[in-house]
Scaffold this active site. Structure first.
Site, mmCIF file in Angstrom:
data_model
loop_
_atom_site.group_PDB
_atom_site.id
_atom_site.type_symbol
_atom_site.label_atom_id
_atom_site.label_comp_id
_atom_site.label_asym_id
_atom_site.label_seq_id
_atom_site.Cartn_x
_atom_site.Cartn_y
_atom_site.Cartn_z
ATOM 1 N N ASP A 1 42.831 17.612 39.514
ATOM 2 C CA ASP A 1 41.571 18.323 39.676
ATOM 3 C C ASP A 1 40.663 17.856 38.533
ATOM 4 O OD1 ASP A 1 39.687 20.287 40.540
ATOM 5 O OD2 ASP A 1 40.335 21.543 38.856
ATOM 6 N N LEU A 2 39.377 18.078 38.648
ATOM 7 C CA LEU A 2 38.444 17.599 37.618
ATOM 8 C C LEU A 2 37.883 18.759 36.776
ATOM 9 C CD1 LEU A 2 36.581 15.495 36.295
ATOM 10 C CD2 LEU A 2 35.086 15.685 38.274
ATOM 11 N N ASP A 3 37.044 19.582 37.429
ATOM 12 C CA ASP A 3 36.369 20.667 36.695
ATOM 13 C C ASP A 3 37.404 21.681 36.211
ATOM 14 O OD1 ASP A 3 33.657 19.763 37.246
ATOM 15 O OD2 ASP A 3 34.023 20.363 39.315
ATOM 16 N N THR B 1 33.722 21.557 32.582
ATOM 17 C CA THR B 1 32.474 21.628 33.332
ATOM 18 C C THR B 1 32.372 22.876 34.214
ATOM 19 O OG1 THR B 1 33.616 20.117 34.804
ATOM 20 C CG2 THR B 1 31.863 19.178 33.464
ATOM 21 N N LYS C 1 35.674 28.719 42.001
ATOM 22 C CA LYS C 1 36.404 27.615 41.341
ATOM 23 C C LYS C 1 37.181 26.798 42.360
ATOM 24 C CE LYS C 1 37.342 28.909 36.604
ATOM 25 N NZ LYS C 1 38.341 29.463 35.713
ATOM 26 N N GLY C 2 37.007 25.507 42.324
ATOM 27 C CA GLY C 2 37.751 24.625 43.229
ATOM 28 C C GLY C 2 37.168 24.582 44.629
ATOM 29 N N VAL C 3 36.206 25.459 44.871
ATOM 30 C CA VAL C 3 35.631 25.636 46.202
ATOM 31 C C VAL C 3 34.365 24.776 46.315
ATOM 32 C CG1 VAL C 3 34.583 27.411 47.659
ATOM 33 C CG2 VAL C 3 36.626 27.953 46.335
ATOM 34 N N ARG D 1 30.666 23.085 47.119
ATOM 35 C CA ARG D 1 29.320 23.598 46.799
ATOM 36 C C ARG D 1 28.854 24.585 47.873
ATOM 37 N NH1 ARG D 1 25.367 18.769 46.282
ATOM 38 N NH2 ARG D 1 27.142 18.085 45.022
ATOM 39 N N SER E 1 39.314 16.082 43.420
ATOM 40 C CA SER E 1 38.325 17.110 43.112
ATOM 41 C C SER E 1 37.477 17.437 44.331
ATOM 42 C CB SER E 1 37.406 16.622 41.989
ATOM 43 O OG SER E 1 36.338 17.517 41.802
ATOM 44 N N ALA E 2 37.067 18.699 44.422
ATOM 45 C CA ALA E 2 36.133 19.116 45.476
ATOM 46 C C ALA E 2 34.720 18.635 45.162
ATOM 47 C CB ALA E 2 36.135 20.631 45.593
ATOM 48 N N SER E 3 34.525 18.125 43.949
ATOM 49 C CA SER E 3 33.167 17.806 43.516
ATOM 50 C C SER E 3 32.694 16.442 43.990
ATOM 51 C CB SER E 3 33.070 17.852 41.997
ATOM 52 O OG SER E 3 31.789 17.413 41.588
ATOM 53 N N LYS E 4 31.494 16.431 44.553
ATOM 54 C CA LYS E 4 30.866 15.161 44.932
ATOM 55 C C LYS E 4 30.352 14.439 43.691
ATOM 56 C CE LYS E 4 29.698 17.012 49.434
ATOM 57 N NZ LYS E 4 28.827 18.078 49.961
ATOM 58 N N ASN E 5 30.346 15.125 42.551
ATOM 59 C CA ASN E 5 29.923 14.500 41.294
ATOM 60 C C ASN E 5 31.094 13.876 40.534
ATOM 61 O OD1 ASN E 5 27.023 15.233 41.297
ATOM 62 N ND2 ASN E 5 27.806 17.325 41.284
ATOM 63 N N LYS F 1 39.538 22.903 49.552
ATOM 64 C CA LYS F 1 40.558 23.784 48.975
ATOM 65 C C LYS F 1 40.221 25.223 49.387
ATOM 66 C CE LYS F 1 40.705 20.673 44.984
ATOM 67 N NZ LYS F 1 40.499 20.474 43.525
ATOM 68 N N GLU G 1 45.866 21.673 38.331
ATOM 69 C CA GLU G 1 44.792 22.568 38.795
ATOM 70 C C GLU G 1 44.516 23.737 37.854
ATOM 71 O OE1 GLU G 1 42.476 23.476 40.766
ATOM 72 O OE2 GLU G 1 42.476 21.919 42.291
ATOM 73 N N ASP G 2 43.278 24.234 37.910
ATOM 74 C CA ASP G 2 42.920 25.456 37.165
ATOM 75 C C ASP G 2 42.408 26.549 38.099
ATOM 76 O OD1 ASP G 2 40.453 24.203 37.807
ATOM 77 O OD2 ASP G 2 39.475 25.399 36.255
HETATM 78 C C1 BG6 Z 1 34.885 21.983 42.048
HETATM 79 C C2 BG6 Z 1 34.398 23.149 41.224
HETATM 80 O O1 BG6 Z 1 35.585 21.098 41.243
HETATM 81 O O2 BG6 Z 1 33.797 21.307 42.642
HETATM 82 C C3 BG6 Z 1 33.553 24.070 42.075
HETATM 83 O O3 BG6 Z 1 35.507 23.849 40.694
HETATM 84 C C4 BG6 Z 1 32.410 23.289 42.741
HETATM 85 O O4 BG6 Z 1 33.028 25.106 41.269
HETATM 86 C C5 BG6 Z 1 33.001 22.112 43.518
HETATM 87 O O5 BG6 Z 1 31.687 24.131 43.616
HETATM 88 C C6 BG6 Z 1 31.928 21.236 44.179
HETATM 89 O O6 BG6 Z 1 31.232 20.537 43.194
HETATM 90 P P1 BG6 Z 1 29.903 19.716 43.415
HETATM 91 O O7 BG6 Z 1 29.770 18.971 42.113
HETATM 92 O O8 BG6 Z 1 30.121 18.790 44.584
HETATM 93 O O9 BG6 Z 1 28.810 20.689 43.669
HETATM 94 MG MG MG Z 2 38.983 23.058 38.759
#
Ligand code: BG6
Ligand code: MG
Length: 219
Positions: free
Chosen positions: A7-9, A15, A44-46, A48, A113-117, A144, A168-169
């Site tokens: 996991d990332l964040d 972050t 968290k983990g969910v 955007r 990671s769920a994050s697109k960033n 997730k 994971e956190d």
């Molecule tokens: C997860 C975070 O890693 O990424 C969530 O824990 C966040 O809080 C999700 O909503 C999506 O991230 P992003 O950067 O695509 O908005």
């Molecule tokens: Mg996380």
């Protein structure tokens, strides 16, 4: 143990606080409403979009599809701005050493990671070259707590999840790792007790402790 699915964040970088701060500011600005601390774990983990749904549902706010998209985009712009100064110093305790030890033991690394960033954050942290793969959250069917992103991350490094640990956190993320069939290693409080192995902090993530957990819990 042949692979580590990160996991990332909240695991690699600190972050998670920026995500929640961006939601707080957005909701204050548009609806003059406060989001309670208790919603942080639920976002968290969910993804955007799912995070925004959780928040609006909690506040009983209904918006049009266009407004929803605009709110999600505005949150992301604010979040990305907050990441401006992100650098190696923001890597969480224990993680740089753990990555070095995984590499020394030929354990492959994938981001789940769920994050697109994810890609830009790894770049800012100076960790891009250490990762063998980054699973793309926009290409998986379900976020997730569904296991999809961990399955995709394991597949991206050519491994069956049973040879992998997942780090994971979040509550949703631990469930996702378990359902993917990998060994779940968590950093955080008792809400993460469904993990195979929980530690209080990433500072406790030593290679020896993680390998011992994999030996004990893999099947
Ligand atoms: C997860 C975070 O890693 O990424 C969530 O824990 C966040 O809080 C999700 O909503 C999506 O991230 P992003 O950067 O695509 O908005
Ligand atoms: Mg996380």
């Amino acid at each position: 143990m042949k692979g580590a699915l990160f996991d990332l964040d909240g695991i690699i970088a600190d972050t998670a606080v920026y995500h929640f701060e961006a939601w707080r500011n957005l909701i204050k600005k548009h609806f003059n409403a406060e989001i309670p601390d208790s919603l942080e774990e639920k976002t968290k983990g969910v993804s955007r979009e799912d995070s925004l749904r959780v928040i609006l549902d909690y506040l009983n706010i209904t918006v049009s599809e266009n407004e929803f998209a605009a709110l999600a985009a505005e949150k992301n712009t604010a979040y990305v701005e907050a990441l401006d100064g992100l650098s190696r110093k923001d890597i969480l305790p224990g993680i740089e050493q753990l990555i070095a030890d995984f590499k020394a033991h030929h354990v492959k690394l994938a981001l789940a990671s769920a994050s697109k960033n994810g890609p830009i954050i790894l770049e800012k942290l100076g960790l891009s070259a250490d990762f063998d793969a980054i699973a793309d959250p926009s290409k998986v069917a379900a976020g997730k707590p569904a296991p999809d992103i961990f399955l995709a991350a394991a597949a991206a490094i050519d491994l069956s999840p049973e040879f992998c640990v997942g780090l994971e956190d979040s509550v949703a993320g631990v469930t996702a790792i378990n359902d993917a069939g990998a060994v779940s290693i968590a950093a955080g409080g008792k809400e993460l007790d469904h993990a195979h192995q929980r530690f209080d902090s990433t500072a406790d993530f030593t290679y020896a402790a993680i390998e011992a957990a994999w030996e004990k819990y893999h099947h």
